[in-house]
Design a protein around this motif. Structure first.
Motif, PDB file in Angstrom:
ATOM      1  N   ARG A  34      29.118  35.861  54.822  1.00 33.29           N
ATOM      2  CA  ARG A  34      29.232  35.542  56.252  1.00 33.29           C
ATOM      3  C   ARG A  34      30.624  35.907  56.774  1.00 33.29           C
ATOM      4  NH1 ARG A  34      26.649  30.360  57.026  1.00 33.29           N
ATOM      5  NH2 ARG A  34      24.837  31.738  57.244  1.00 33.29           N
ATOM      6  N   TYR A  35      31.653  35.623  55.966  1.00 38.21           N
ATOM      7  CA  TYR A  35      33.004  35.999  56.399  1.00 38.21           C
ATOM      8  C   TYR A  35      33.104  37.517  56.566  1.00 38.21           C
ATOM      9  CZ  TYR A  35      37.946  36.830  56.635  1.00 38.21           C
ATOM     10  OH  TYR A  35      39.179  37.267  57.056  1.00 38.21           O
ATOM     11  N   SER A  36      32.560  38.263  55.615  1.00 36.35           N
ATOM     12  CA  SER A  36      32.594  39.723  55.718  1.00 36.35           C
ATOM     13  C   SER A  36      31.851  40.200  56.955  1.00 36.35           C
ATOM     14  CB  SER A  36      31.990  40.354  54.457  1.00 36.35           C
ATOM     15  OG  SER A  36      32.790  40.090  53.325  1.00 36.35           O
ATOM     16  N   ALA A  37      30.680  39.617  57.205  1.00 31.08           N
ATOM     17  CA  ALA A  37      29.901  40.015  58.374  1.00 31.08           C
ATOM     18  C   ALA A  37      30.671  39.726  59.663  1.00 31.08           C
ATOM     19  CB  ALA A  37      28.561  39.289  58.379  1.00 31.08           C
ATOM     20  N   SER A  38      31.372  38.599  59.700  1.00 31.12           N
ATOM     21  CA  SER A  38      32.121  38.244  60.909  1.00 31.12           C
ATOM     22  C   SER A  38      33.309  39.162  61.143  1.00 31.12           C
ATOM     23  CB  SER A  38      32.610  36.791  60.811  1.00 31.12           C
ATOM     24  OG  SER A  38      33.660  36.671  59.859  1.00 31.12           O
ATOM     25  N   VAL A  64      30.391  45.939  54.577  1.00 29.39           N
ATOM     26  CA  VAL A  64      30.765  45.901  55.988  1.00 29.39           C
ATOM     27  C   VAL A  64      31.779  46.984  56.327  1.00 29.39           C
ATOM     28  CG1 VAL A  64      32.741  44.300  55.953  1.00 29.39           C
ATOM     29  CG2 VAL A  64      31.129  44.246  57.875  1.00 29.39           C
ATOM     30  N   THR A  65      32.541  47.444  55.346  1.00 25.73           N
ATOM     31  CA  THR A  65      33.521  48.505  55.570  1.00 25.73           C
ATOM     32  C   THR A  65      32.938  49.900  55.369  1.00 25.73           C
ATOM     33  OG1 THR A  65      34.293  48.172  53.290  1.00 25.73           O
ATOM     34  CG2 THR A  65      35.556  47.102  55.049  1.00 25.73           C
ATOM     35  N   GLY A  66      31.649  49.996  55.042  1.00 25.46           N
ATOM     36  CA  GLY A  66      30.999  51.304  54.969  1.00 25.46           C
ATOM     37  C   GLY A  66      30.891  51.915  53.598  1.00 25.46           C
ATOM     38  N   GLY A 125      39.804  26.745  47.564  1.00 21.84           N
ATOM     39  CA  GLY A 125      39.864  28.130  48.005  1.00 21.84           C
ATOM     40  C   GLY A 125      39.220  28.255  49.367  1.00 21.84           C
ATOM     41  N   SER A 126      39.633  29.237  50.127  1.00 24.60           N
ATOM     42  CA  SER A 126      39.057  29.502  51.443  1.00 24.60           C
ATOM     43  C   SER A 126      38.616  30.957  51.507  1.00 24.60           C
ATOM     44  CB  SER A 126      40.079  29.223  52.549  1.00 24.60           C
ATOM     45  OG  SER A 126      40.472  27.863  52.557  1.00 24.60           O
ATOM     46  N   PHE A 127      37.562  31.205  52.267  1.00 27.67           N
ATOM     47  CA  PHE A 127      37.037  32.556  52.360  1.00 27.67           C
ATOM     48  C   PHE A 127      38.037  33.515  53.001  1.00 27.67           C
ATOM     49  CE2 PHE A 127      33.144  29.831  52.794  1.00 27.67           C
ATOM     50  CZ  PHE A 127      32.697  30.032  51.505  1.00 27.67           C
ATOM     51  N   HIS A 128      38.948  32.987  53.814  1.00 30.21           N
ATOM     52  CA  HIS A 128      39.919  33.844  54.489  1.00 30.21           C
ATOM     53  C   HIS A 128      41.288  33.807  53.820  1.00 30.21           C
ATOM     54  CE1 HIS A 128      40.420  29.857  56.152  1.00 30.21           C
ATOM     55  NE2 HIS A 128      41.562  30.194  56.686  1.00 30.21           N
ATOM     56  N   PRO A 133      41.462  38.862  55.317  1.00 22.65           N
ATOM     57  CA  PRO A 133      41.751  40.189  55.877  1.00 22.65           C
ATOM     58  C   PRO A 133      42.449  41.118  54.896  1.00 22.65           C
ATOM     59  CG  PRO A 133      43.161  38.491  56.863  1.00 22.65           C
ATOM     60  CD  PRO A 133      42.110  37.784  56.088  1.00 22.65           C
ATOM     61  N   TYR A 134      43.318  40.570  54.037  1.00 23.83           N
ATOM     62  CA  TYR A 134      43.986  41.420  53.051  1.00 23.83           C
ATOM     63  C   TYR A 134      42.983  41.945  52.023  1.00 23.83           C
ATOM     64  CZ  TYR A 134      48.274  39.316  54.911  1.00 23.83           C
ATOM     65  OH  TYR A 134      49.276  38.886  55.731  1.00 23.83           O
ATOM     66  N   GLY A 135      42.039  41.091  51.602  1.00 24.08           N
ATOM     67  CA  GLY A 135      41.030  41.536  50.655  1.00 24.08           C
ATOM     68  C   GLY A 135      40.130  42.605  51.242  1.00 24.08           C
TER      69      GLY A 135
END
Length: 478
Positions: free
Chosen positions: A110-114, A165-167, A442-445, A462-464
């Motif tokens: 979900r984090y990646s999709a967002s 999500v990044t292709g 841990g947090s997804f972000h 975002p760094y990941g």
């Protein structure tokens, strides 16, 4: 006996030579499933499939790629209990922990999709007139996602989400001890209608199947969660093609307790951070370094929490599950026996456990050892199991010195009420993550990475996400 297949180009396949791998329930070591022992030829087919699909996937708008991740999440949510029970049977974590892993998998994707709407590059002032200087961020291509056995499902979500999500397109390689979860995940991939080749999965061991994936000339990135030796082997194999690496490797997190710490909170956090998932978490509390002025009081409080932890049927509430593999059990036994022979005092546990109805499994008692020699294997080596050594230290300086003497540096815990001590620890500890007056979390972000031998690159946040994108500079005259 159930047989689960690999997934290449949206086709369910067996190994090209028919070989199979047994999958055992760690609670009993009874074999209940088999998967293909994929060959180098099978691995190559998977990489080619991903490569053939990548350009069209890259040209798909990012928001549509994100929608595909959300569709996978919908299906995973519908089968939450099914996947949780599968994780218990295949990996050995408790049912409560397994439900949490399914939820984390959904959270990672979900984090990646967002993130689809904030993928962006840069426009900078050019040195020449009538010119733009732009930086585009573009996918690498084929990503190999190699997953460890401790979180068979969450690691898929953690790697597949940002890759897609990044292709990029993906070939998943699960650990040979926990491959069924990956096969079942690919059943959802098929059901969701993910285009052929975008997500592939091959099962097999690291030496043959994994090596073939990593060294394939069309492989452009490898994301691995595993041990330091595994990361070193992958890096060596990837060197020929100079593939991008994101390696999240092992560590030995020190749990440092100073003389002004909240001992009650620290003791509870120390127990949870050691025995969660039977101690099989890369950021687990691996060694307590407690100030000598409060050591006796802290140990007393710690033991009251440890006494409430017991090995038990992982489908029942309150029990700690087994180790995931017989090899892990053998290694843990050896570490404890070596420590005892070298003078370590056993405060709790110290031997294999017996669990009614689960005979023959990889069971070990929650164990606490009091040691006074930093050269002991149990202090020096990553344990990755339910064994917690304790050492007394005389100062913050000594604690940090012991922690930094290791060649790895994934995470650390630090407990103190002193702002000065906290800032000195943050500055001094050579680790990717520091938990200050806080237990395992841990947090997804939140970026998750290691220093020194604990890895290259990192995951989450975002760094990941950036690790799955390479940069393309464009000088445009007009």
């Amino acid at each position: 006996m159930q047989f689960y297949r690999s997934f290449i180009d949206n086709q369910w396949v067996e190994s090209s030579d028919g070989a199979r791998i047994d999958v055992a329930d760690p609670s009993t070591n009874e074999v209940w499933a088999q998967v293909p022992a994929c060959t180098a030829e099978d691995a190559a087919r998977a990489v080619i499939s991903a490569n053939d699909a990548q350009k069209e996937w890259e040209s798909t708008p990012a928001i549509e790629r994100a929608a595909m991740l959300e569709k996978l999440n919908e299906l995973l949510s519908e089968e939450r209990e099914h996947f949780a029970k599968l994780l218990v049977r295949e990996q050995g974590k408790t049912y409560t922990e397994a439900l949490g892993e399914v939820d984390d998998t959904i959270g990672y994707m979900r984090y990646s999709a967002s993130s689809a709407r904030w993928l962006r590059g840069d426009i900078m002032p050019a040195d020449a007139p009538n010119e733009h200087l732009m930086t585009f961020k573009v996918p690498y291509g084929v990503v190999i996602a190699i997953c460890a056995y401790n979180y068979p499902l969450a690691l898929i979500g953690r790697k597949v989400g940002p890759a897609l999500v990044t292709g990029n397109t993906v070939v998943i390689k699960p650990h040979e001890a926990t491959p069924v979860t990956a096969s079942e995940f690919c059943r959802l991939v098929e059901k969701a209608g993910v285009p052929a080749g975008v997500i592939n999965m091959v099962t097999g061991d690291g030496a043959s199947t994994g090596a073939a994936l990593v060294s394939h000339p069309k492989t452009r990135m490898i994301t691995l969660t595993g041990s330091i030796p595994a990361g070193q082997r992958v890096a060596a194999l990837a060197a020929k093609n100079l593939a991008n690496l994101s390696l999240e490797l092992g560590g030995k997190a020190p749990f440092i307790v100073m003389d002004d710490a909240d001992l009650d909170a620290a003791a509870e956090a120390a127990s949870i951070a050691r025995f969660a998932n039977c101690g099989q978490v890369c950021i687990c509390n691996e060694t307590i370094l407690v100030h000598e002025a409060v050591a006796d009081s802290f140990v007393e409080k710690l033991m009251s929490h440890v006494s409430q932890v017991a090995a038990g049927n992982p489908m029942e509430d309150g029990g700690m599950g087994p180790l995931s593999t017989p090899q892990s059990l053998e290694r843990i036994e050896g570490l404890v026996e070596s420590a005892k022979a070298s003078g370590a005092e056993v405060l709790a546990g110290g031997r294999c456990a017996e669990v009614a109805g689960c005979e023959g499994g990889n069971w070990f008692e929650p164990t606490v050892l009091l040691a006074n020699d930093a050269s002991l294997d149990v202090i020096r080596d990553e344990i990755f199991g339910p064994v917690l050594p304790i050492m007394r230290v005389s100062s913050l300086h000594e604690a940090v010195e012991i922690a930094n003497a290791r060649e790895d540096g994934l995470s650390a815990y630090f407990w103190s009420a002193s702002h000065s001590n906290i800032m000195k620890a943050i500055a001094g500890l050579e680790t990717g993550t520091v938990f200050v007056n806080k237990g395992i979390s841990g947090s997804f972000h939140g970026y998750h990475n290691g220093h020194k031998l604990s890895g290259i690159g990192g995951e989450d946040g975002p760094y990941g996400l950036e690790n799955f994108l390479q940069k393309r500079s464009v000088y445009m005259s007009y």
